[in-house]
Design a protein around this motif. Sequence first.
Motif, PDB file in Angstrom:
ATOM      1  N   MET A   1      76.384  -3.837  11.341  1.00  0.00           N
ATOM      2  CA  MET A   1      76.346  -4.833  12.412  1.00  0.00           C
ATOM      3  C   MET A   1      75.113  -5.715  12.254  1.00  0.00           C
ATOM      4  SD  MET A   1      77.477  -2.543  15.701  1.00  0.00           S
ATOM      5  CE  MET A   1      77.336  -3.961  16.790  1.00  0.00           C
ATOM      6  N   PRO A   2      75.277  -7.034  12.425  1.00  0.00           N
ATOM      7  CA  PRO A   2      74.141  -7.949  12.240  1.00  0.00           C
ATOM      8  C   PRO A   2      72.952  -7.632  13.137  1.00  0.00           C
ATOM      9  CG  PRO A   2      76.207  -9.159  12.333  1.00  0.00           C
ATOM     10  CD  PRO A   2      76.531  -7.747  12.699  1.00  0.00           C
ATOM     11  N   LEU A   3      73.217  -7.259  14.391  1.00  0.00           N
ATOM     12  CA  LEU A   3      72.124  -7.032  15.333  1.00  0.00           C
ATOM     13  C   LEU A   3      71.265  -5.840  14.925  1.00  0.00           C
ATOM     14  CD1 LEU A   3      70.764  -7.937  17.921  1.00  0.00           C
ATOM     15  CD2 LEU A   3      72.315  -6.447  19.204  1.00  0.00           C
ATOM     16  N   THR A   4      71.906  -4.723  14.595  1.00  0.00           N
ATOM     17  CA  THR A   4      71.139  -3.542  14.211  1.00  0.00           C
ATOM     18  C   THR A   4      70.471  -3.729  12.847  1.00  0.00           C
ATOM     19  OG1 THR A   4      73.222  -2.562  13.416  1.00  0.00           O
ATOM     20  CG2 THR A   4      72.432  -1.874  15.581  1.00  0.00           C
ATOM     21  N   THR A   5      71.120  -4.474  11.961  1.00  0.00           N
ATOM     22  CA  THR A   5      70.499  -4.763  10.665  1.00  0.00           C
ATOM     23  C   THR A   5      69.253  -5.618  10.855  1.00  0.00           C
ATOM     24  OG1 THR A   5      72.662  -4.691   9.569  1.00  0.00           O
ATOM     25  CG2 THR A   5      70.860  -5.740   8.369  1.00  0.00           C
ATOM     26  N   PHE A   6      69.345  -6.606  11.742  1.00  0.00           N
ATOM     27  CA  PHE A   6      68.178  -7.441  12.044  1.00  0.00           C
ATOM     28  C   PHE A   6      67.071  -6.607  12.688  1.00  0.00           C
ATOM     29  CE2 PHE A   6      65.886 -10.465  14.854  1.00  0.00           C
ATOM     30  CZ  PHE A   6      65.372 -11.292  13.862  1.00  0.00           C
ATOM     31  N   LEU A   7      67.468  -5.665  13.540  1.00  0.00           N
ATOM     32  CA  LEU A   7      66.489  -4.766  14.155  1.00  0.00           C
ATOM     33  C   LEU A   7      65.774  -3.944  13.088  1.00  0.00           C
ATOM     34  CD1 LEU A   7      65.194  -3.394  16.634  1.00  0.00           C
ATOM     35  CD2 LEU A   7      67.146  -1.819  16.657  1.00  0.00           C
ATOM     36  N   LEU A   8      66.527  -3.466  12.100  1.00  0.00           N
ATOM     37  CA  LEU A   8      65.925  -2.700  11.014  1.00  0.00           C
ATOM     38  C   LEU A   8      64.940  -3.548  10.216  1.00  0.00           C
ATOM     39  CD1 LEU A   8      68.875  -0.533   9.622  1.00  0.00           C
ATOM     40  CD2 LEU A   8      66.751   0.297  10.649  1.00  0.00           C
ATOM     41  N   ILE A   9      65.244  -4.834  10.061  1.00  0.00           N
ATOM     42  CA  ILE A   9      64.318  -5.735   9.365  1.00  0.00           C
ATOM     43  C   ILE A   9      63.010  -5.845  10.141  1.00  0.00           C
ATOM     44  CG2 ILE A   9      63.911  -8.139   8.690  1.00  0.00           C
ATOM     45  CD1 ILE A   9      66.879  -8.358   8.056  1.00  0.00           C
ATOM     46  N   LEU A  10      63.113  -6.022  11.448  1.00  0.00           N
ATOM     47  CA  LEU A  10      61.910  -6.123  12.277  1.00  0.00           C
ATOM     48  C   LEU A  10      61.098  -4.830  12.228  1.00  0.00           C
ATOM     49  CD1 LEU A  10      63.309  -7.940  15.464  1.00  0.00           C
ATOM     50  CD2 LEU A  10      62.041  -8.940  13.546  1.00  0.00           C
ATOM     51  N   VAL A  11      61.797  -3.710  12.347  1.00  0.00           N
ATOM     52  CA  VAL A  11      61.116  -2.413  12.318  1.00  0.00           C
ATOM     53  C   VAL A  11      60.468  -2.180  10.958  1.00  0.00           C
ATOM     54  CG1 VAL A  11      61.470   0.086  12.375  1.00  0.00           C
ATOM     55  CG2 VAL A  11      62.554  -1.370  14.095  1.00  0.00           C
ATOM     56  N   ALA A  12      61.202  -2.490   9.890  1.00  0.00           N
ATOM     57  CA  ALA A  12      60.661  -2.301   8.543  1.00  0.00           C
ATOM     58  C   ALA A  12      59.433  -3.179   8.320  1.00  0.00           C
ATOM     59  CB  ALA A  12      61.728  -2.606   7.497  1.00  0.00           C
ATOM     60  N   GLY A  13      59.475  -4.408   8.818  1.00  0.00           N
ATOM     61  CA  GLY A  13      58.320  -5.292   8.698  1.00  0.00           C
ATOM     62  C   GLY A  13      57.107  -4.733   9.420  1.00  0.00           C
ATOM     63  N   TYR A  14      57.336  -4.191  10.603  1.00  0.00           N
ATOM     64  CA  TYR A  14      56.246  -3.578  11.374  1.00  0.00           C
ATOM     65  C   TYR A  14      55.688  -2.360  10.639  1.00  0.00           C
ATOM     66  CZ  TYR A  14      53.910  -1.125  15.205  1.00  0.00           C
ATOM     67  OH  TYR A  14      52.989  -0.467  15.986  1.00  0.00           O
ATOM     68  N   VAL A  15      56.581  -1.553  10.083  1.00  0.00           N
ATOM     69  CA  VAL A  15      56.160  -0.351   9.355  1.00  0.00           C
ATOM     70  C   VAL A  15      55.329  -0.725   8.128  1.00  0.00           C
ATOM     71  CG1 VAL A  15      56.999   1.593   7.964  1.00  0.00           C
ATOM     72  CG2 VAL A  15      58.046   1.097  10.179  1.00  0.00           C
ATOM     73  N   VAL A  16      55.775  -1.736   7.391  1.00  0.00           N
ATOM     74  CA  VAL A  16      55.014  -2.188   6.221  1.00  0.00           C
ATOM     75  C   VAL A  16      53.622  -2.644   6.641  1.00  0.00           C
ATOM     76  CG1 VAL A  16      54.849  -3.968   4.434  1.00  0.00           C
ATOM     77  CG2 VAL A  16      57.027  -2.823   4.845  1.00  0.00           C
ATOM     78  N   PHE A  17      53.550  -3.416   7.719  1.00  0.00           N
ATOM     79  CA  PHE A  17      52.267  -3.907   8.220  1.00  0.00           C
ATOM     80  C   PHE A  17      51.326  -2.746   8.555  1.00  0.00           C
ATOM     81  CE2 PHE A  17      49.696  -4.998  11.991  1.00  0.00           C
ATOM     82  CZ  PHE A  17      48.904  -6.005  11.450  1.00  0.00           C
ATOM     83  N   LYS A  18      51.843  -1.749   9.248  1.00  0.00           N
ATOM     84  CA  LYS A  18      51.024  -0.602   9.634  1.00  0.00           C
ATOM     85  C   LYS A  18      50.604   0.225   8.426  1.00  0.00           C
ATOM     86  CE  LYS A  18      50.748  -1.086  14.085  1.00  0.00           C
ATOM     87  NZ  LYS A  18      49.431  -1.303  14.740  1.00  0.00           N
ATOM     88  N   LEU A  19      51.527   0.422   7.487  1.00  0.00           N
ATOM     89  CA  LEU A  19      51.215   1.232   6.311  1.00  0.00           C
ATOM     90  C   LEU A  19      50.204   0.545   5.400  1.00  0.00           C
ATOM     91  CD1 LEU A  19      54.700   2.745   5.368  1.00  0.00           C
ATOM     92  CD2 LEU A  19      52.715   3.947   6.298  1.00  0.00           C
ATOM     93  N   VAL A  20      50.275  -0.770   5.317  1.00  0.00           N
ATOM     94  CA  VAL A  20      49.271  -1.502   4.534  1.00  0.00           C
ATOM     95  C   VAL A  20      47.885  -1.258   5.122  1.00  0.00           C
ATOM     96  CG1 VAL A  20      48.401  -3.804   3.954  1.00  0.00           C
ATOM     97  CG2 VAL A  20      50.817  -3.273   3.636  1.00  0.00           C
ATOM     98  N   GLY A  21      47.804  -1.292   6.450  1.00  0.00           N
ATOM     99  CA  GLY A  21      46.532  -1.011   7.110  1.00  0.00           C
ATOM    100  C   GLY A  21      46.048   0.405   6.848  1.00  0.00           C
ATOM    101  N   LEU A  22      46.962   1.374   6.890  1.00  0.00           N
ATOM    102  CA  LEU A  22      46.596   2.762   6.624  1.00  0.00           C
ATOM    103  C   LEU A  22      46.178   2.954   5.171  1.00  0.00           C
ATOM    104  CD1 LEU A  22      49.405   4.611   8.619  1.00  0.00           C
ATOM    105  CD2 LEU A  22      46.981   4.538   9.184  1.00  0.00           C
ATOM    106  N   THR A  23      46.852   2.258   4.270  1.00  0.00           N
ATOM    107  CA  THR A  23      46.508   2.354   2.851  1.00  0.00           C
ATOM    108  C   THR A  23      45.085   1.867   2.606  1.00  0.00           C
ATOM    109  OG1 THR A  23      48.818   2.002   2.210  1.00  0.00           O
ATOM    110  CG2 THR A  23      47.154   1.626   0.520  1.00  0.00           C
ATOM    111  N   GLN A  24      44.697   0.824   3.308  1.00  0.00           N
ATOM    112  CA  GLN A  24      43.367   0.246   3.113  1.00  0.00           C
ATOM    113  C   GLN A  24      42.266   1.041   3.800  1.00  0.00           C
ATOM    114  OE1 GLN A  24      43.948  -3.735   4.570  1.00  0.00           O
ATOM    115  NE2 GLN A  24      44.831  -4.472   2.646  1.00  0.00           N
ATOM    116  N   SER A  25      42.618   1.728   4.895  1.00  0.00           N
ATOM    117  CA  SER A  25      41.568   2.370   5.685  1.00  0.00           C
ATOM    118  C   SER A  25      41.522   3.886   5.593  1.00  0.00           C
ATOM    119  CB  SER A  25      41.725   1.981   7.160  1.00  0.00           C
ATOM    120  OG  SER A  25      42.949   2.475   7.680  1.00  0.00           O
ATOM    121  N   ARG A  26      42.627   4.524   5.227  1.00  0.00           N
ATOM    122  CA  ARG A  26      42.664   5.984   5.303  1.00  0.00           C
ATOM    123  C   ARG A  26      43.028   6.678   3.998  1.00  0.00           C
ATOM    124  NH1 ARG A  26      45.221   7.802  11.105  1.00  0.00           N
ATOM    125  NH2 ARG A  26      43.859   6.560  12.421  1.00  0.00           N
TER     126      ARG A  26
END
Length: 208
Positions: A1-26
């Motif tokens: 479904m387009p809506l849930t797929t788009f939601l997964l894109i948003l969630v994945a983008g947020y996860v990447v952002f957070k993990l990049v921060g963790l990679t740099q700091s921890r």
Amino acid sequence: MPLTTFLLILVAGYVVFKLVGLTQSRGRLKFLGLTIAATIFLILQGFNFVSLFVSNATFTTTADFILEWGHITCLAFVLSSLAVFIRESKPVFAQFPMLYTGLPLLIVLSYFLVKDTYALKNWLIMIYQGGAITVSILMYSVYTYRRKQYALILIGSIIFLFSYLLYWYVPGIQPSYAWLWQLLLAAGLLTIVLGYEHTDTAVLTADS
């Protein structure tokens, strides 16, 4: 479904952002594999979303190829990251060589042997996914028993398990109710990354 797929894109983008921060700091090595896996997952969801609206045969063939190999590569990096976490949870004298944490990446090579066999491909992917979830649940169950800060990561792993069971073992879940496992997948991703973010650095490198 387009809506849930788009939601997964948003969630994945947020996860990447957070993990990049963790990679740099921890700790670069501990989160590097997960960051790569999350980035690949984000790209895959992007292709998946676009393919819902594009009917071009060439694009569909290309997207299917990228999704297939991206999926197996993503799983390989997740398993490799789990190996790094297991290694660093042990005392220095009991740690296995860092080289061994890269062994899960060999599953990409093994996939070449079955890439033309539909049944075997699905079987291998199911095993790899189930293996990653099982290792995560077992590992973080032990960690949570020792330190309660790991509970959120364990909960996320269990949510992944429910998503996995729905996808592989519930007949008829595709495509009518695909949104169920997709929502669980999104919830699992968010829960785990928030768990990592709020877990103390010293706990993430917990001793045995």
